[in-house]
Design an enzyme around this catalytic site. Structure first.
Site, PDB file in Angstrom:
ATOM      1  N   HIS A  57      48.839 -53.881 -40.562  1.00 50.92           N
ATOM      2  CA  HIS A  57      48.081 -53.512 -41.752  1.00 50.92           C
ATOM      3  C   HIS A  57      46.666 -54.067 -41.646  1.00 50.92           C
ATOM      4  O   HIS A  57      46.429 -55.258 -41.786  1.00 50.92           O
ATOM      5  CB  HIS A  57      48.783 -54.082 -42.988  1.00 50.92           C
ATOM      6  CG  HIS A  57      48.380 -53.433 -44.278  1.00 50.92           C
ATOM      7  ND1 HIS A  57      47.139 -52.889 -44.478  1.00 50.92           N
ATOM      8  CD2 HIS A  57      49.071 -53.238 -45.430  1.00 50.92           C
ATOM      9  CE1 HIS A  57      47.072 -52.399 -45.718  1.00 50.92           C
ATOM     10  NE2 HIS A  57      48.241 -52.593 -46.300  1.00 50.92           N
ATOM     11  N   HIS A  60      42.733 -52.696 -47.051  1.00 49.34           N
ATOM     12  CA  HIS A  60      42.937 -53.119 -48.437  1.00 49.34           C
ATOM     13  C   HIS A  60      42.720 -54.605 -48.726  1.00 49.34           C
ATOM     14  O   HIS A  60      43.321 -55.157 -49.648  1.00 49.34           O
ATOM     15  CB  HIS A  60      44.323 -52.696 -48.936  1.00 49.34           C
ATOM     16  CG  HIS A  60      44.608 -51.248 -48.695  1.00 49.34           C
ATOM     17  ND1 HIS A  60      43.693 -50.251 -48.956  1.00 49.34           N
ATOM     18  CD2 HIS A  60      45.700 -50.628 -48.181  1.00 49.34           C
ATOM     19  CE1 HIS A  60      44.209 -49.079 -48.634  1.00 49.34           C
ATOM     20  NE2 HIS A  60      45.418 -49.286 -48.158  1.00 49.34           N
ATOM     21  N   TYR A  62      43.535 -57.277 -46.945  1.00 48.61           N
ATOM     22  CA  TYR A  62      44.413 -58.249 -46.309  1.00 48.61           C
ATOM     23  C   TYR A  62      43.676 -58.887 -45.123  1.00 48.61           C
ATOM     24  O   TYR A  62      42.569 -58.509 -44.787  1.00 48.61           O
ATOM     25  CB  TYR A  62      45.735 -57.596 -45.902  1.00 48.61           C
ATOM     26  CG  TYR A  62      46.543 -57.161 -47.102  1.00 48.61           C
ATOM     27  CD1 TYR A  62      47.268 -58.091 -47.841  1.00 48.61           C
ATOM     28  CD2 TYR A  62      46.548 -55.841 -47.527  1.00 48.61           C
ATOM     29  CE1 TYR A  62      47.998 -57.702 -48.957  1.00 48.61           C
ATOM     30  CE2 TYR A  62      47.275 -55.446 -48.643  1.00 48.61           C
ATOM     31  CZ  TYR A  62      47.995 -56.381 -49.352  1.00 48.61           C
ATOM     32  OH  TYR A  62      48.705 -55.986 -50.464  1.00 48.61           O
ATOM     33  N   ARG A 109      47.019 -49.390 -39.478  1.00 50.25           N
ATOM     34  CA  ARG A 109      46.517 -48.755 -40.706  1.00 50.25           C
ATOM     35  C   ARG A 109      45.145 -49.327 -41.035  1.00 50.25           C
ATOM     36  O   ARG A 109      44.966 -50.552 -41.063  1.00 50.25           O
ATOM     37  CB  ARG A 109      47.480 -49.021 -41.866  1.00 50.25           C
ATOM     38  CG  ARG A 109      47.018 -48.482 -43.232  1.00 50.25           C
ATOM     39  CD  ARG A 109      48.047 -48.855 -44.290  1.00 50.25           C
ATOM     40  NE  ARG A 109      47.609 -48.551 -45.637  1.00 50.25           N
ATOM     41  CZ  ARG A 109      47.940 -47.463 -46.330  1.00 50.25           C
ATOM     42  NH1 ARG A 109      48.711 -46.553 -45.775  1.00 50.25           N
ATOM     43  NH2 ARG A 109      47.518 -47.288 -47.565  1.00 50.25           N
ATOM     44  N   ARG A 149      38.404 -39.551 -49.436  1.00 53.40           N
ATOM     45  CA  ARG A 149      38.304 -38.323 -50.228  1.00 53.40           C
ATOM     46  C   ARG A 149      39.436 -38.189 -51.237  1.00 53.40           C
ATOM     47  O   ARG A 149      39.344 -37.402 -52.176  1.00 53.40           O
ATOM     48  CB  ARG A 149      38.321 -37.104 -49.304  1.00 53.40           C
ATOM     49  CG  ARG A 149      37.126 -37.041 -48.364  1.00 53.40           C
ATOM     50  CD  ARG A 149      37.220 -35.847 -47.441  1.00 53.40           C
ATOM     51  NE  ARG A 149      38.441 -35.886 -46.659  1.00 53.40           N
ATOM     52  CZ  ARG A 149      39.144 -34.812 -46.316  1.00 53.40           C
ATOM     53  NH1 ARG A 149      38.775 -33.612 -46.709  1.00 53.40           N
ATOM     54  NH2 ARG A 149      40.240 -34.934 -45.584  1.00 53.40           N
TER      55      ARG A 149
END
Length: 199
Positions: A57, A60, A62, A109, A149
């Site tokens: 990850h 976001h 992290y 990600r 988007r």
């Protein structure tokens, strides 16, 4: 959770989070190496438990995305500063995990242009273009890109074409399988598409 809050640099949290967490302190070089080893060990445990792959990850707000962000990563050593240094933590984690489970079982990600948890970059195209390129050289299973988007505030499932098309922008730089997804939201139906470049 840890007894104390740590991050790449001792940058205060945004106001909404300050009541939940103590002011962070910067990680030491030895602690960074220990965390990289923990990622590898977690992959080892996941493999032993029967998981078919591992996703790292890097979005976001992290830790991985904090190292990428010049807002949160204000280090002056080899882990911070120019893009190549800020990218070093992500690549070290990826290489450590690949060393355990193999490149074909690892995905990453990322959220280019994402603003979660006060993450920001003045030139996201340069940063994430290099992220995609470097990850592409490792022939990973996929790159998972959160699309800017796909506005979480909309409830009609439509894309906001005034924002960058992250998948289209990064697909060539990565060169492998790419998953484009909307951010998680109660109002937006998340969908994804796997695309593989043809030679």
């Amino acid at each position: 959770m840890n007894a104390e809050t740590v991050c790449p640099s001792a940058v205060p949290f945004q106001k909404e989070l300050q009541s939940f967490f103590a002011a962070p302190r910067a990680l030491t070089g030895a602690e960074i190496q220990d965390i990289i080893a923990r990622f590898a060990n977690s992959a080892r445990i996941a493999e032993k438990a029967g998981f078919s792959g591992v996703q790292i990850h890097g979005a976001h707000g992290y830790l991985v995305s904090q190292f990428l962000s010049p807002r949160h990563n204000q280090r002056t050593d080899d882990w911070g500063g120019p893009i190549a240094h800020r990218l070093r933590f992500l690549l070290a984690v990826v290489d450590a995990v690949v060393g355990v489970v193999g490149a074909g079982r690892v995905g990453v990600r990322i959220a280019p242009w994402g603003r979660s948890n006060d993450i920001r970059d003045s030139d996201p195209l340069a940063l994430f273009g290099e992220v995609a390129h470097q990850l592409g050289t490792r022939q990973l299973a996929y790159l998972h890109v959160v699309e800017p988007r796909a506005d979480q505030r909309r409830d009609d499932g439509k894309l906001d074409d005034s924002k960058p098309d992250a998948a289209k922008t990064l697909r060539a730089a990565f060169g492998g399988r790419l998953i484009a997804a909307a951010p998680e939201s109660e109002n937006f139906t998340t969908s994804f598409h796997i695309k593989k470049n043809t030679p």
